[in-house]
Design a protein around this motif. Structure first.
Motif, PDB file in Angstrom:
ATOM      1  N   ARG A 144       2.746  16.942   3.446  1.00 30.40           N
ATOM      2  CA  ARG A 144       1.371  16.821   2.961  1.00 30.40           C
ATOM      3  C   ARG A 144       1.069  15.378   2.528  1.00 30.40           C
ATOM      4  O   ARG A 144      -0.026  14.850   2.786  1.00 30.40           O
ATOM      5  CB  ARG A 144       1.128  17.787   1.810  1.00 30.40           C
ATOM      6  N   ALA A 145       2.061  14.757   1.880  1.00 35.67           N
ATOM      7  CA  ALA A 145       1.884  13.363   1.484  1.00 35.67           C
ATOM      8  C   ALA A 145       1.737  12.461   2.702  1.00 35.67           C
ATOM      9  O   ALA A 145       0.945  11.497   2.686  1.00 35.67           O
ATOM     10  CB  ALA A 145       3.064  12.913   0.627  1.00 35.67           C
ATOM     11  N   GLN A 146       2.479  12.771   3.774  1.00 36.71           N
ATOM     12  CA  GLN A 146       2.383  11.971   4.994  1.00 36.71           C
ATOM     13  C   GLN A 146       0.977  12.036   5.583  1.00 36.71           C
ATOM     14  O   GLN A 146       0.424  11.022   6.027  1.00 36.71           O
ATOM     15  CB  GLN A 146       3.435  12.475   6.007  1.00 36.71           C
ATOM     16  N   TYR A 147       0.402  13.213   5.582  1.00 37.31           N
ATOM     17  CA  TYR A 147      -0.963  13.393   6.075  1.00 37.31           C
ATOM     18  C   TYR A 147      -1.950  12.575   5.236  1.00 37.31           C
ATOM     19  O   TYR A 147      -2.805  11.853   5.762  1.00 37.31           O
ATOM     20  CB  TYR A 147      -1.312  14.878   6.017  1.00 37.31           C
ATOM     21  N   THR A 148      -1.798  12.668   3.916  1.00 38.11           N
ATOM     22  CA  THR A 148      -2.681  11.930   3.011  1.00 38.11           C
ATOM     23  C   THR A 148      -2.531  10.422   3.200  1.00 38.11           C
ATOM     24  O   THR A 148      -3.524   9.678   3.204  1.00 38.11           O
ATOM     25  CB  THR A 148      -2.371  12.313   1.557  1.00 38.11           C
ATOM     26  N   SER A 149      -1.287   9.954   3.377  1.00 39.52           N
ATOM     27  CA  SER A 149      -1.049   8.522   3.565  1.00 39.52           C
ATOM     28  C   SER A 149      -1.673   8.009   4.852  1.00 39.52           C
ATOM     29  O   SER A 149      -2.245   6.908   4.897  1.00 39.52           O
ATOM     30  CB  SER A 149       0.454   8.241   3.557  1.00 39.52           C
ATOM     31  N   LEU A 169       0.852  -1.170   0.000  1.00 40.13           N
ATOM     32  CA  LEU A 169       0.000   0.000   0.000  1.00 40.13           C
ATOM     33  C   LEU A 169       0.902   1.239   0.000  1.00 40.13           C
ATOM     34  O   LEU A 169       1.635   1.482   0.965  1.00 40.13           O
ATOM     35  CB  LEU A 169      -0.908  -0.023   1.232  1.00 40.13           C
ATOM     36  N   ALA A 170       0.894   1.994  -1.094  1.00 41.01           N
ATOM     37  CA  ALA A 170       1.776   3.163  -1.208  1.00 41.01           C
ATOM     38  C   ALA A 170       1.415   4.198  -0.151  1.00 41.01           C
ATOM     39  O   ALA A 170       0.261   4.620  -0.046  1.00 41.01           O
ATOM     40  CB  ALA A 170       1.672   3.766  -2.596  1.00 41.01           C
ATOM     41  N   THR A 171       2.410   4.598   0.637  1.00 36.06           N
ATOM     42  CA  THR A 171       2.197   5.573   1.712  1.00 36.06           C
ATOM     43  C   THR A 171       3.341   6.582   1.721  1.00 36.06           C
ATOM     44  O   THR A 171       4.125   6.651   2.672  1.00 36.06           O
ATOM     45  CB  THR A 171       2.110   4.859   3.077  1.00 36.06           C
ATOM     46  N   ALA A 205      -2.155  13.123  13.077  1.00 38.29           N
ATOM     47  CA  ALA A 205      -2.409  13.266  11.646  1.00 38.29           C
ATOM     48  C   ALA A 205      -3.852  12.959  11.280  1.00 38.29           C
ATOM     49  O   ALA A 205      -4.304  13.322  10.189  1.00 38.29           O
ATOM     50  CB  ALA A 205      -1.475  12.344  10.855  1.00 38.29           C
ATOM     51  N   LEU A 206      -4.578  12.311  12.180  1.00 40.83           N
ATOM     52  CA  LEU A 206      -5.946  11.885  11.886  1.00 40.83           C
ATOM     53  C   LEU A 206      -6.996  12.703  12.627  1.00 40.83           C
ATOM     54  O   LEU A 206      -8.177  12.640  12.266  1.00 40.83           O
ATOM     55  CB  LEU A 206      -6.115  10.404  12.217  1.00 40.83           C
ATOM     56  N   VAL A 207      -6.600  13.452  13.635  1.00 43.98           N
ATOM     57  CA  VAL A 207      -7.580  14.227  14.407  1.00 43.98           C
ATOM     58  C   VAL A 207      -7.480  15.723  14.141  1.00 43.98           C
ATOM     59  O   VAL A 207      -8.341  16.486  14.590  1.00 43.98           O
ATOM     60  CB  VAL A 207      -7.435  13.956  15.922  1.00 43.98           C
ATOM     61  N   LYS A 208      -6.437  16.155  13.425  1.00 44.26           N
ATOM     62  CA  LYS A 208      -6.270  17.580  13.128  1.00 44.26           C
ATOM     63  C   LYS A 208      -6.530  17.839  11.648  1.00 44.26           C
ATOM     64  O   LYS A 208      -6.324  16.959  10.806  1.00 44.26           O
ATOM     65  CB  LYS A 208      -4.844  18.030  13.465  1.00 44.26           C
ATOM     66  N   ASP A 209      -6.967  19.056  11.340  1.00 44.81           N
ATOM     67  CA  ASP A 209      -7.056  19.432   9.932  1.00 44.81           C
ATOM     68  C   ASP A 209      -5.644  19.585   9.390  1.00 44.81           C
ATOM     69  O   ASP A 209      -4.674  19.734  10.149  1.00 44.81           O
ATOM     70  CB  ASP A 209      -7.846  20.724   9.759  1.00 44.81           C
TER      71      ASP A 209
END
Length: 453
Positions: A157-162, A107-109, A207-211
């Motif tokens: 930004r990619a880390q957040y998306t992953s 899974l690309a992250t 990364a999952l609870v903040k905008d």
């Protein structure tokens, strides 16, 4: 049924994993000393069929290539990684069948590196565990600033998306098994040891609870200095690390130790900090074998400088060698075992300096220099008023900035203060190593600033 065994690498704050079924196993992000992994597979009675890297590592030398060669396993490396050896290039969505009913899905992250890939262990098509490498960690994510400074914003930004992709595509009960985050400088924030799941991370990971903008601002503010040796890790891993040699180095007598010191080589005393303070070879440095030996020695040592290890026992020496090969310090130039009285030439004297507590500093002479060797982020939480701040990883090159006077060195607990005190002592300064928790400074009545907002 499947199993997952953790291969702990506590000195670096990392973990590798051995996972599989009744007969076949896969290894994720193995440490360089692969004999530990082979022994773990032997205990399980399984064959290592695949070795997987989540990314080309920036903080340690991987054992993946050597393990694959020794076991005949397929070596899976993300397709986007540029490496100089043959491997199985892994793309997003690729699947590997381990044995009946058990598979591994890529899974690309991207984020920690541009090519970062997580691996999901599936049983009968259901996700059981995600090996998230330096992507989704426990409560946080991996650093996005280790590859190239100009890419940091893009990778953040990619880390957040992953992280959000992992949370969206995997069930709540999926175990999250990262490689970094247990003291590793690859983590963007302090983490605990888990265990955790996608569901737990969805409710608490920053990364999952903040905008995204709040997350990015906090991530940037939390990034601290990068260990200097990281510069060498990725190229070593991309080129293909050499096999490990853990045989004992040649033993040196007092004359040879003195000669190596005179030639500008490093003599590293592995004994505990109290023993070192009581008596040590002049010019030697104290990096405790039971501390973060590999991280701090590799950080401070000029890359490629020969090292002689001074150990209390053969066991301590062997453990230190194992730690150091993980960061590319492959072969000590020499070693000595026993007591420091055996490491100095006849007629020469051992050096020593006092150990103290923060309470002792309250009754010290007023013309002392209080040297704080913690990192910037630690000092921001509060510091002794009028103390000098030189992080331990910068001290080797900044000793000349310390004003005259007896130098009282402290950190957060004592280990880094011992390193710093040995550096200053070797330079001829009068030092006192504070072996105490920093919280004791305020309790002792010393003036300590409040944490910055």
């Amino acid at each position: 049924m499947f199993f997952i065994d953790t291969i702990e690498v506590p000195g670096l704050g990392n973990r590798g994993y051995l996972a599989g079924g009744a007969h076949t196993a896969v290894v994720i992000d193995p440490p360089r000393d692969v004999d530990r992994v082979i022994a773990a597979a032997a205990r399980r009675g399984v064959r290592v069929a695949h070795v997987c890297e989540t990314h080309v590592h920036n903080d340690y030398v991987s054992g993946g290539l050597q393990l694959a060669r020794l076991t005949g396993a397929a070596y899976l490396v993300p397709a986007g990684a540029r490496v100089a050896f043959r491997r199985v290039a892994v793309d997003d969505g690729d699947r590997v069948e381990l044995e009946a009913g058990l598979a591994l899905r890529a899974l690309a992250t991207p984020g920690h590196t541009p090519h970062h890939t997580a691996y999901v262990l599936e049983e009968a098509g259901d996700a059981r565990a995600a090996f998230t490498g330096g992507s989704l960690l426990i409560g946080t994510v991996g650093r996005p600033d280790l590859v190239e400074p100009r890419l940091t914003g893009e990778l953040a930004r990619a880390q957040y998306t992953s992280a959000h992709r992992l949370a969206a595509e995997l069930p709540d009960e999926t175990a999250v098994l990262p490689t970094h985050g247990f003291g590793s400088f690859c983590s963007s924030a302090p983490t605990d040891g888990g265990p955790t799941t996608i569901g737990k991370e969805r409710g608490g990971n920053e990364a999952l609870v903040k905008d995204i903008e709040t997350f990015l601002a906090g991530l940037a503010a939390g990034l601290d200095d990068v260990p200097a040796y990281y510069t060498h890790m990725s190229p070593l891993n991309a080129a293909g690390p050499a096999p490990v040699d853990l045989t004992a180095p040649p033993l040196a007598d007092a004359d040879e130790i003195a000669g190596r010191l005179a030639a500008g080589e490093w003599a590293v005393d592995l004994r505990d900090r109290a023993a070192f303070a009581e008596g040590h070879v002049a010019g030697s440095f104290n990096f405790e074998a039971d501390g973060q030996l590999a991280t701090y020695l590799a950080w401070l040592l000029p890359w490629g400088r020969p090292v002689t290890l001074l150990a209390a026992s053969a066991h301590q020496l062997a453990d230190a060698q194992r730690e150091l090969v993980r960061v590319g310090i492959d072969r000590p130039a020499a070693a000595a075992i026993g007591s420091p009285v055996d490491w100095v030439r006849r007629g020469e004297h051992l050096r020593s300096f006092p150990h103290a507590r923060f309470a002792d500093l309250t009754v010290a002479d007023r013309d002392v220099v209080v040297l704080d060797v913690r990192r910037d982020s630690e000092r921001a939480t509060g510091h002794i008023v009028d103390s000098l701040h030189l992080p331990v990883h910068q001290l080797r090159d900044r000793l000349g900035e310390i004003p005259p006077g007896t130098v009282w060195v402290h950190c957060a607990g004592g280990m880094r203060a011992a390193i710093a005190a040995s550096l200053a002592d070797a330079a001829g300064r009068e030092v006192v190593a504070v072996d105490d928790e920093f919280a004791a400074a305020r309790e002792a009545g010393l003036a300590v600033t409040a944490a910055r907002a």
